[in-house]
Write a protein that holds these residues in place. Structure first.
Motif, PDB file in Angstrom:
ATOM      1  N   TRP A  29       0.877  -1.108   0.065  1.00 39.71           N
ATOM      2  CA  TRP A  29       0.030   0.126   0.144  1.00 39.71           C
ATOM      3  C   TRP A  29       1.056   1.063  -0.062  1.00 39.71           C
ATOM      4  CZ3 TRP A  29      -4.489   0.657  -1.483  1.00 39.71           C
ATOM      5  CH2 TRP A  29      -5.427   1.908  -1.227  1.00 39.71           C
ATOM      6  N   GLN A  57      -2.393   0.734 -10.240  1.00 38.30           N
ATOM      7  CA  GLN A  57      -3.787   0.195  -9.878  1.00 38.30           C
ATOM      8  C   GLN A  57      -4.193  -1.412  -9.979  1.00 38.30           C
ATOM      9  OE1 GLN A  57      -6.247   2.310  -8.082  1.00 38.30           O
ATOM     10  NE2 GLN A  57      -7.166  -0.162  -7.417  1.00 38.30           N
ATOM     11  N   GLU A  58      -3.629  -1.816 -11.250  1.00 35.64           N
ATOM     12  CA  GLU A  58      -3.896  -3.172 -11.759  1.00 35.64           C
ATOM     13  C   GLU A  58      -3.048  -4.015 -10.808  1.00 35.64           C
ATOM     14  OE1 GLU A  58      -2.997  -5.731 -15.675  1.00 35.64           O
ATOM     15  OE2 GLU A  58      -3.129  -3.532 -16.046  1.00 35.64           O
ATOM     16  N   GLU A  59      -2.001  -3.622 -10.590  1.00 44.32           N
ATOM     17  CA  GLU A  59      -1.201  -4.606  -9.686  1.00 44.32           C
ATOM     18  C   GLU A  59      -1.552  -4.605  -8.359  1.00 44.32           C
ATOM     19  OE1 GLU A  59       3.365  -3.836  -9.470  1.00 44.32           O
ATOM     20  OE2 GLU A  59       3.599  -5.817  -8.319  1.00 44.32           O
ATOM     21  N   ILE A  60      -2.095  -3.764  -7.565  1.00 46.71           N
ATOM     22  CA  ILE A  60      -2.670  -3.527  -6.364  1.00 46.71           C
ATOM     23  C   ILE A  60      -3.822  -4.352  -6.190  1.00 46.71           C
ATOM     24  CG2 ILE A  60      -3.899  -1.561  -6.023  1.00 46.71           C
ATOM     25  CD1 ILE A  60      -1.667  -2.522  -3.411  1.00 46.71           C
ATOM     26  N   ASP A  61      -4.510  -4.415  -7.144  1.00 53.22           N
ATOM     27  CA  ASP A  61      -5.715  -5.269  -7.555  1.00 53.22           C
ATOM     28  C   ASP A  61      -5.545  -6.737  -7.232  1.00 53.22           C
ATOM     29  OD1 ASP A  61      -7.336  -3.025  -7.465  1.00 53.22           O
ATOM     30  OD2 ASP A  61      -7.718  -3.277  -9.566  1.00 53.22           O
ATOM     31  N   ARG A  62      -4.361  -7.310  -8.084  1.00 45.20           N
ATOM     32  CA  ARG A  62      -3.760  -8.418  -8.146  1.00 45.20           C
ATOM     33  C   ARG A  62      -3.347  -9.045  -6.807  1.00 45.20           C
ATOM     34  NH1 ARG A  62      -1.548  -8.128 -13.209  1.00 45.20           N
ATOM     35  NH2 ARG A  62       0.310  -7.576 -12.226  1.00 45.20           N
ATOM     36  N   GLU A 122      -4.179  -7.812  -3.865  1.00 48.31           N
ATOM     37  CA  GLU A 122      -5.161  -7.722  -3.146  1.00 48.31           C
ATOM     38  C   GLU A 122      -5.849  -9.432  -2.827  1.00 48.31           C
ATOM     39  OE1 GLU A 122      -8.611  -4.929  -3.038  1.00 48.31           O
ATOM     40  OE2 GLU A 122      -9.488  -6.584  -3.921  1.00 48.31           O
TER      41      GLU A 122
END
Ligand code: FES
Length: 568
Positions: free
Chosen positions: A170, A180-185, A187
């Motif tokens: 984070w 954003q795409e990586e942080i979603d993954r 998660e």
């Protein structure tokens, strides 16, 4: 049935006719399909904190079956009953607010229902303290089975574990190095199995504390949640609980003593455990009238080395800790400082445990020997000074060494709302040398002492590469977080403590060497500010929350309720 075990006939409902009460109770119990023979057995209550709102406890159905197997095989009757569950991330404003409600439910349900002993099933941060607090006050023989820690996940070949890595990624997302795409993954990869957070956070620390206090089978606190050994430990606990139901002991007051609390404090220091554990251990010990003096905590910290190399401050995860030797590995490293005659629920003394030969060698990668510690002194210290006359806590093991002696200019946020509104404001007047101060996040505040002490680094500083700053509040910090963070400032701002008097630009001095935290403002000026303070309006004006606001004790007394703590 022995003279201790009263079984189903314990604590009869009062109709003014005990014979009728017996007859009615058996009749209704038979409606659940029990035979008369089963109903004549001693009863082991299984107190479960399973809930759809608690991810850490999702394997409890299997764990309960194992406990029941042990109870039945040992000749008693297992009866499961639910109490409030506290899933850390599903509660608002915080799980801490409800810990005492849970402890009250545990105490009253153990006392009110017919059971001769009880097995407590918990794990997520507040559930183990809530179970222990309630069981200690109820006074019946009790044993604990912990959920056990989660296994780690993987991301781009790297191991991930909730929740230190949650914060790390984070921070990278905020600094712009993760999109954003990586942080979603990520998660979906942080918390992948049943069990409690995978690092030496509050849940893992409290499980170790509970085992050290003697309330759990030796060697079982760190077994991973999904490991077959955890089911075997649950079955063995069930069998022991059946024995305890018959013998009537040991009761928790025989296990949780001043000496075993000091042993638990030493373990807390040696594993560099969560700051929250100081609050919870104070609350647990307080149920038997045992105080934790901050000066004594500092003495223990100064003479206890940090041996464990786990996140959030080190490298490994709880599964590594278990395979490296678990609690026994740590106890061996601090054996000279432990009180040897404390007993656990099996009757084993700490001395006998220390003298046993270990089956597997201790892996020094994760549990160092005393001769080669991570740090010569314990992970946590208490601070006192003009900013915190009642005390504060600093996890020195998680701090940036250069910041442990620091004087800086205060940048003050008056509430969590103020913090979230301004912390990333590009015009915020803040430098890396400043001290971030958060007010009104203590136990009695409307925010309910959240884990907000880990104030985010202002975005503009984070993007410039600043990783840590001195941060001060009356809040708590997640056991999985790290940084130079002063927490639990007492008295809290909501009660008009000196923290409420800090203004932007004031100088604040932190000294870990002197264990002090001072607000460098004249007494006259503080008096003037004090006179201007407006008494905060309690937002909680009904039900449990009103009870909480009226009776919660400061962090130094474990945030228990004044009427539940036993006067020592
Ligand atoms: Fe349950 Fe971390 S969320 S232990």
């Amino acid at each position: 049935m022995s003279e201790h075990a009263k079984g189903l006939m314990g604590g009869l409902t009062n109709y003014g006719d005990p014979e009728f009460a017996r007859y009615l109770r058996r009749s209704f119990a038979k409606s659940m399909g029990y035979t008369g023979e089963s109903l004549d057995k001693p009863i082991v209550g299984i107190c479960t904190t399973e809930s759809g709102f608690n991810n850490c406890h999702r394997h409890f159905p299997e764990l309960i079956e194992a406990v029941k197997r042990g109870v039945l095989a040992a000749g008693a009757l297992p009866v499961t009953f639910p109490v409030i569950s506290l899933g850390e991330v599903f509660l608002s404003p915080t799980s801490l607010v409800y810990r005492n409600l849970m402890a009250m439910a545990v105490e009253e349900m153990i006392r009110a229902q017919p059971m001769d002993s009880v097995v407590l099933l918990g794990g997520c941060d507040k559930t183990v303290p809530g179970l222990l607090m309630g069981a200690l006050s109820a006074g019946k023989p009790a044993s604990l089975v912990a959920a056990g820690p989660m296994m780690t996940g993987r991301h781009k070949g790297e191991r991930l574990g909730a929740c230190t890595d949650c914060r790390r990624f984070w921070g990278q997302f905020r600094a712009g190095s993760v999109d954003q795409e990586e942080i979603d993954r990520i998660e979906g990869r942080l918390a992948t199995t049943a069990g409690t957070c995978a690092v030496m956070g509050t849940a893992s620390t409290m499980a170790l504390v509970a085992e050290t206090l003697g309330m759990m089978l030796p060697g079982t606190s760190a077994i991973p949640a999904v490991h077959a050994d955890r089911l075997r430990a649950a079955e063995e606990t069930g069998a022991l609980a059946a024995k305890m139901a018959v013998t009537g002991g040991p009761t928790p007051d025989k296990l949780v003593t001043r000496e075993s609390v000091e042993n638990a404090l030493r373990v807390l220091m040696a594993v560099s455990g969560s700051t929250n554990a100081v609050i919870h251990l104070a609350a647990v010990a307080g149920r038997l009238g045992i105080d934790i003096e901050l000066d004594r905590l500092n003495e223990i910290s100064d003479e206890t080395p940090v041996l464990v190399d786990l996140k959030p401050v080190g490298n490994g995860y709880m599964e590594d800790f278990h395979h490296a030797g678990g609690l026994d590995g740590v106890l061996q490293g601090i054996k000279d400082r432990l009180v040897r005659d404390c007993q656990d629920l099996t009757g084993l003394t700490m001395g006998e445990r220390l003298d046993r030969e270990l089956i597997d060698p201790i892996d020094p990668t994760f549990i160092r020997p005393a001769s080669d510690p991570i740090d010569a002194q314990g992970g946590l210290i208490a601070l006192k000074g003009s900013l915190a006359p009642g005390g504060a806590i600093l996890k020195r093991a998680a701090a940036t060494p250069e910041l442990l002696e620091h004087e800086g200019r205060a940048v003050v946020f008056t509430s969590l709302d103020d913090l979230s509104a301004r912390i990333d404001d590009p015009d915020l007047d803040v430098t890396a040398d400043d001290v971030l101060v958060l007010q009104n996040a203590g136990p009695r505040s409307p925010s309910g002492m959240p884990e907000a002490g880990y104030l985010p680094i202002p975005k503009k500083l984070g993007r410039a590469g600043v990783k840590d700053m001195v941060r001060i509040s009356d809040a708590r910090m997640s056991g999985t977080a790290f940084g130079t963070i002063v927490l639990h400032v007492t008295p809290e701002a909501d009660l008009g403590g000196p923290l409420a008097l800090v203004r932007d630009g004031d100088r604040i001095r932190l000294s870990a060497t002197h264990k002090s935290i001072d607000l460098l403002v004249s007494e006259e000026e503080l008096e003037r500010r004090r006179a201007e303070l407006v008494e905060p309006k309690g937002e909680w004006d009904r039900g449990y929350r009103m009870l909480y606001r009226d009776h919660v004790l400061p962090a130094t007394e474990g945030c228990d309720f004044d009427f539940l703590r036993k006067q020592g």
